[in-house]
Scaffold this active site. Structure first.
Site, PDB file in Angstrom:
ATOM      1  N   ASP A  13     -12.802 -17.790   6.384  1.00 26.45           N
ATOM      2  CA  ASP A  13     -11.407 -18.170   6.512  1.00 26.45           C
ATOM      3  C   ASP A  13     -10.955 -18.443   5.073  1.00 26.45           C
ATOM      4  OD1 ASP A  13      -8.951 -19.085   7.679  1.00 26.45           O
ATOM      5  OD2 ASP A  13      -9.641 -21.132   7.390  1.00 26.45           O
ATOM      6  N   ASP A  15      -7.660 -20.553   4.051  1.00 24.18           N
ATOM      7  CA  ASP A  15      -6.957 -21.824   3.829  1.00 24.18           C
ATOM      8  C   ASP A  15      -7.801 -23.013   4.270  1.00 24.18           C
ATOM      9  OD1 ASP A  15      -4.527 -20.634   2.883  1.00 24.18           O
ATOM     10  OD2 ASP A  15      -4.187 -19.965   4.937  1.00 24.18           O
TER      11      ASP A  15
END
Length: 194
Positions: A13, A15
């Site tokens: 991922d 963020d």
């Protein structure tokens, strides 16, 4: 229960896992709401985190019954984000070491994020990171968004692997739910925001 498939690729991922962008988004959202006499609460933030911006901004609009649309908020967010990015963007602790370790073991890497491609390019561009990943999937790559497993199923397919052969590193609850639902090995890496 022991795993039957070896891990042959890793999907990150972006963020809150690779970079402190969740903190920056919180600043941006707080400023957007402050300008309207509203507050970004923890409860609202929890409903927004990890979702594509079109969804999280609609949550913000609905939560505070704002008199504007997603596109208006997105433009305002982008201006504020671009102002703070050069001085406040930072990698999360251990990112460089993890990338180097995976690369030294020739483990393929990708990114699967709910962020828009334009934002991803800005963030990765600050550190010239894009070439270190085999591919990058963004909110434009998916139709349903996390917690739906679509993005991680796409990643496994792009690698030519079964989902069980892919490790997903996630910081948000909905991201972890997406990874688990895909059949990948989900590793939760929580932060202060998640």
């Amino acid at each position: 229960m022991p795993r039957s498939s070896p891990i042959r690729a890793v999907v990150f991922d972006l963020d809150g896992l690779m970079f402190n962008t969740e903190q920056l988004y919180q600043q941006v959202g707080g400023e957007v709401l402050r300008r309207r006499g509203k507050v970004l609460t923890r409860e609202l933030l929890d409903r927004m985190i990890g979702r594509p911006s079109r969804i999280s901004l609609q949550v913000m609009i609905d939560w505070h019954q704002l008199d504007c649309d997603v596109e208006t908020l997105q433009r305002e967010n982008d201006v504020i984000f671009d102002e703070i990015l050069p001085t406040q963007l930072a990698p999360m602790h251990g990112l460089w070491q993890l990338l180097e370790s995976l690369e030294s073991h020739t483990v393929p890497k990708a990114i699967g994020t709910s962020s828009r491609r334009a934002v991803v390019d800005k963030v990765l561009g600050n550190f010239e990171l894009s070439p270190r990943f085999h591919f990058i999937l963004t909110s434009e790559s998916e139709t349903r968004g996390k917690p739906d497993p679509e993005i991680y199923l796409q990643a496994a397919s792009r690698f030519g692997l079964q989902p069980s052969e892919v490790m997903v590193l996630e910081d948000s609850e909905i991201g972890c739910r997406a990874a688990v639902a895909s059949g990948a090995m989900a590793v939760a890496v929580p932060s202060e925001h998640t």
